[in-house]
Design a protein around this motif. Structure first.
Motif, PDB file in Angstrom:
ATOM      1  N   ARG A 142      41.914  44.951  51.694  1.00 27.21           N
ATOM      2  CA  ARG A 142      42.320  43.943  52.690  1.00 27.21           C
ATOM      3  C   ARG A 142      41.111  43.197  53.241  1.00 27.21           C
ATOM      4  O   ARG A 142      41.144  41.973  53.399  1.00 27.21           O
ATOM      5  CB  ARG A 142      43.098  44.609  53.821  1.00 27.21           C
ATOM      6  CG  ARG A 142      44.477  45.049  53.404  1.00 27.21           C
ATOM      7  CD  ARG A 142      45.210  45.720  54.539  1.00 27.21           C
ATOM      8  NE  ARG A 142      46.517  46.182  54.097  1.00 27.21           N
ATOM      9  CZ  ARG A 142      47.325  46.924  54.831  1.00 27.21           C
ATOM     10  NH1 ARG A 142      46.966  47.284  56.051  1.00 27.21           N
ATOM     11  NH2 ARG A 142      48.492  47.304  54.360  1.00 27.21           N
ATOM     12  N   ILE A 143      40.040  43.924  53.525  1.00 31.16           N
ATOM     13  CA  ILE A 143      38.817  43.279  54.020  1.00 31.16           C
ATOM     14  C   ILE A 143      38.278  42.322  52.962  1.00 31.16           C
ATOM     15  O   ILE A 143      37.969  41.161  53.255  1.00 31.16           O
ATOM     16  CB  ILE A 143      37.744  44.332  54.380  1.00 31.16           C
ATOM     17  CG1 ILE A 143      38.190  45.169  55.585  1.00 31.16           C
ATOM     18  CG2 ILE A 143      36.396  43.663  54.662  1.00 31.16           C
ATOM     19  CD1 ILE A 143      37.325  46.403  55.831  1.00 31.16           C
ATOM     20  N   LEU A 144      38.185  42.799  51.749  1.00 28.51           N
ATOM     21  CA  LEU A 144      37.618  41.985  50.677  1.00 28.51           C
ATOM     22  C   LEU A 144      38.455  40.747  50.405  1.00 28.51           C
ATOM     23  O   LEU A 144      37.918  39.637  50.262  1.00 28.51           O
ATOM     24  CB  LEU A 144      37.455  42.830  49.404  1.00 28.51           C
ATOM     25  CG  LEU A 144      36.728  42.187  48.241  1.00 28.51           C
ATOM     26  CD1 LEU A 144      35.350  41.672  48.651  1.00 28.51           C
ATOM     27  CD2 LEU A 144      36.597  43.189  47.103  1.00 28.51           C
ATOM     28  N   LYS A 145      39.763  40.894  50.365  1.00 31.97           N
ATOM     29  CA  LYS A 145      40.622  39.723  50.126  1.00 31.97           C
ATOM     30  C   LYS A 145      40.520  38.727  51.278  1.00 31.97           C
ATOM     31  O   LYS A 145      40.546  37.514  51.053  1.00 31.97           O
ATOM     32  CB  LYS A 145      42.067  40.155  49.896  1.00 31.97           C
ATOM     33  CG  LYS A 145      42.262  40.817  48.547  1.00 31.97           C
ATOM     34  CD  LYS A 145      43.697  40.973  48.136  1.00 31.97           C
ATOM     35  CE  LYS A 145      44.479  41.873  49.044  1.00 31.97           C
ATOM     36  NZ  LYS A 145      45.812  42.203  48.527  1.00 31.97           N
ATOM     37  N   SER A 146      40.377  39.220  52.490  1.00 32.69           N
ATOM     38  CA  SER A 146      40.204  38.330  53.644  1.00 32.69           C
ATOM     39  C   SER A 146      38.905  37.523  53.502  1.00 32.69           C
ATOM     40  O   SER A 146      38.893  36.311  53.741  1.00 32.69           O
ATOM     41  CB  SER A 146      40.185  39.151  54.927  1.00 32.69           C
ATOM     42  OG  SER A 146      39.954  38.329  56.038  1.00 32.69           O
ATOM     43  N   VAL A 147      37.834  38.165  53.099  1.00 31.62           N
ATOM     44  CA  VAL A 147      36.564  37.493  52.887  1.00 31.62           C
ATOM     45  C   VAL A 147      36.701  36.419  51.810  1.00 31.62           C
ATOM     46  O   VAL A 147      36.271  35.270  51.978  1.00 31.62           O
ATOM     47  CB  VAL A 147      35.448  38.495  52.532  1.00 31.62           C
ATOM     48  CG1 VAL A 147      34.202  37.794  52.010  1.00 31.62           C
ATOM     49  CG2 VAL A 147      35.109  39.379  53.722  1.00 31.62           C
ATOM     50  N   ILE A 148      37.309  36.793  50.687  1.00 33.45           N
ATOM     51  CA  ILE A 148      37.448  35.838  49.573  1.00 33.45           C
ATOM     52  C   ILE A 148      38.318  34.652  49.974  1.00 33.45           C
ATOM     53  O   ILE A 148      37.998  33.505  49.653  1.00 33.45           O
ATOM     54  CB  ILE A 148      38.000  36.545  48.309  1.00 33.45           C
ATOM     55  CG1 ILE A 148      36.991  37.599  47.819  1.00 33.45           C
ATOM     56  CG2 ILE A 148      38.283  35.520  47.206  1.00 33.45           C
ATOM     57  CD1 ILE A 148      37.548  38.518  46.753  1.00 33.45           C
ATOM     58  N   ASN A 149      39.395  34.920  50.685  1.00 32.30           N
ATOM     59  CA  ASN A 149      40.242  33.814  51.153  1.00 32.30           C
ATOM     60  C   ASN A 149      39.475  32.886  52.084  1.00 32.30           C
ATOM     61  O   ASN A 149      39.648  31.671  52.037  1.00 32.30           O
ATOM     62  CB  ASN A 149      41.504  34.355  51.829  1.00 32.30           C
ATOM     63  CG  ASN A 149      42.583  34.690  50.834  1.00 32.30           C
ATOM     64  OD1 ASN A 149      42.828  33.943  49.903  1.00 32.30           O
ATOM     65  ND2 ASN A 149      43.224  35.827  51.019  1.00 32.30           N
ATOM     66  N   ARG A 150      38.616  33.440  52.917  1.00 26.81           N
ATOM     67  CA  ARG A 150      37.801  32.620  53.806  1.00 26.81           C
ATOM     68  C   ARG A 150      36.837  31.762  52.985  1.00 26.81           C
ATOM     69  O   ARG A 150      36.610  30.598  53.299  1.00 26.81           O
ATOM     70  CB  ARG A 150      37.041  33.528  54.777  1.00 26.81           C
ATOM     71  CG  ARG A 150      36.171  32.795  55.748  1.00 26.81           C
ATOM     72  CD  ARG A 150      36.930  31.887  56.648  1.00 26.81           C
ATOM     73  NE  ARG A 150      37.627  32.653  57.660  1.00 26.81           N
ATOM     74  CZ  ARG A 150      38.205  32.101  58.701  1.00 26.81           C
ATOM     75  NH1 ARG A 150      38.179  30.799  58.869  1.00 26.81           N
ATOM     76  NH2 ARG A 150      38.838  32.846  59.570  1.00 26.81           N
ATOM     77  N   LEU A 151      36.301  32.324  51.914  1.00 26.46           N
ATOM     78  CA  LEU A 151      35.402  31.556  51.043  1.00 26.46           C
ATOM     79  C   LEU A 151      36.117  30.381  50.397  1.00 26.46           C
ATOM     80  O   LEU A 151      35.525  29.338  50.132  1.00 26.46           O
ATOM     81  CB  LEU A 151      34.782  32.450  49.976  1.00 26.46           C
ATOM     82  CG  LEU A 151      33.743  33.459  50.450  1.00 26.46           C
ATOM     83  CD1 LEU A 151      33.377  34.413  49.318  1.00 26.46           C
ATOM     84  CD2 LEU A 151      32.507  32.755  50.974  1.00 26.46           C
ATOM     85  N   LYS A 152      37.399  30.564  50.104  1.00 21.82           N
ATOM     86  CA  LYS A 152      38.183  29.483  49.479  1.00 21.82           C
ATOM     87  C   LYS A 152      38.311  28.299  50.426  1.00 21.82           C
ATOM     88  O   LYS A 152      38.425  27.160  49.992  1.00 21.82           O
ATOM     89  CB  LYS A 152      39.570  29.981  49.085  1.00 21.82           C
ATOM     90  CG  LYS A 152      39.544  30.875  47.883  1.00 21.82           C
ATOM     91  CD  LYS A 152      40.850  31.561  47.563  1.00 21.82           C
ATOM     92  CE  LYS A 152      42.088  30.783  47.782  1.00 21.82           C
ATOM     93  NZ  LYS A 152      43.296  31.524  47.404  1.00 21.82           N
ATOM     94  N   CYS A 153      38.266  28.559  51.724  1.00 18.83           N
ATOM     95  CA  CYS A 153      38.440  27.501  52.728  1.00 18.83           C
ATOM     96  C   CYS A 153      37.119  26.919  53.188  1.00 18.83           C
ATOM     97  O   CYS A 153      37.079  25.874  53.805  1.00 18.83           O
ATOM     98  CB  CYS A 153      39.187  28.049  53.948  1.00 18.83           C
ATOM     99  SG  CYS A 153      40.810  28.695  53.554  1.00 18.83           S
ATOM    100  N   ALA A 154      36.016  27.611  52.924  1.00 22.16           N
ATOM    101  CA  ALA A 154      34.711  27.182  53.426  1.00 22.16           C
ATOM    102  C   ALA A 154      34.162  26.026  52.612  1.00 22.16           C
ATOM    103  O   ALA A 154      34.229  26.037  51.393  1.00 22.16           O
ATOM    104  CB  ALA A 154      33.736  28.365  53.384  1.00 22.16           C
ATOM    105  N   ASP A 155      33.624  25.101  53.292  1.00 19.67           N
ATOM    106  CA  ASP A 155      32.909  23.980  52.645  1.00 19.67           C
ATOM    107  C   ASP A 155      31.786  23.495  53.475  1.00 19.67           C
ATOM    108  O   ASP A 155      31.658  23.546  54.590  1.00 19.67           O
ATOM    109  CB  ASP A 155      33.853  22.809  52.353  1.00 19.67           C
ATOM    110  CG  ASP A 155      34.326  22.785  50.899  1.00 19.67           C
ATOM    111  OD1 ASP A 155      33.653  23.364  50.049  1.00 19.67           O
ATOM    112  OD2 ASP A 155      35.370  22.168  50.662  1.00 19.67           O
TER     113      ASP A 155
END
Length: 155
Positions: A142-155
């Motif tokens: 859950r932590i890792l998927k949350s991090v990756i999802n945040r990366l998808k939104c970061a620009d």
């Protein structure tokens, strides 16, 4: 070359082709014949060396006209890569596999060293310290998927 095994040689061969083209389609039996090995050796190389964590997408089609397609993804622009990492993570992930995912994110410039180390510190076994390791693996995912999802939104 004596110290290298057949898996290393096959990996190097496929990567050399991928340097010339963003993707390749191979027939397992043809590559096995070329390297005088069993087709399962080709499967092993692809499953262990051409993973999502290493920046590759692999697609296979079985049957008479079957093939294996290996594609080196453009990690900087490719949200599909992050989606594949989320899929790889699944509902549960071991500390070792989570480390590999974070390492891939670092090596492919999604994270800097400090960010990667901070993320790793959040889900190591000593921090989570659940008596049930299955729960640790679920929380880690859950932590890792949350991090990756945040990366998808970061620009």
């Amino acid at each position: 070359m004596q110290n290298r095994n057949i898996s290393d040689i096959i990996e190097q061969y496929l990567k050399s082709i991928l340097k010339e083209s963003p993707s390749i389609e191979i027939k397992r039996s043809e590559i096995a014949q070329q390297f005088d090995c069993v087709p399962s050796q080709i499967n092993y190389v692809i499953k262990t060396r051409f993973t999502v964590q290493n920046g590759y997408l692999v697609e296979s089609k079985r049957g008479g006209g079957g093939y294996i397609r290996i594609e080196k993804v453009d990690l900087v622009d490719d949200a599909e890569y992050l989606n594949e990492l989320i899929e790889y993570t699944g509902e549960s992930i071991t500390e070792t596999d989570a480390f590999k995912v974070v390492q891939a994110l670092y090596e492919n410039h999604f994270l800097n060293r400090r960010e990667a180390n901070l993320i790793l510190s959040t889900f190591n076994r000593n921090v989570l310290a659940f008596s049930d390791h299955e729960i640790e693996d679920i929380v880690r995912a859950r932590i890792l998927k949350s991090v990756i999802n945040r990366l998808k939104c970061a620009d």
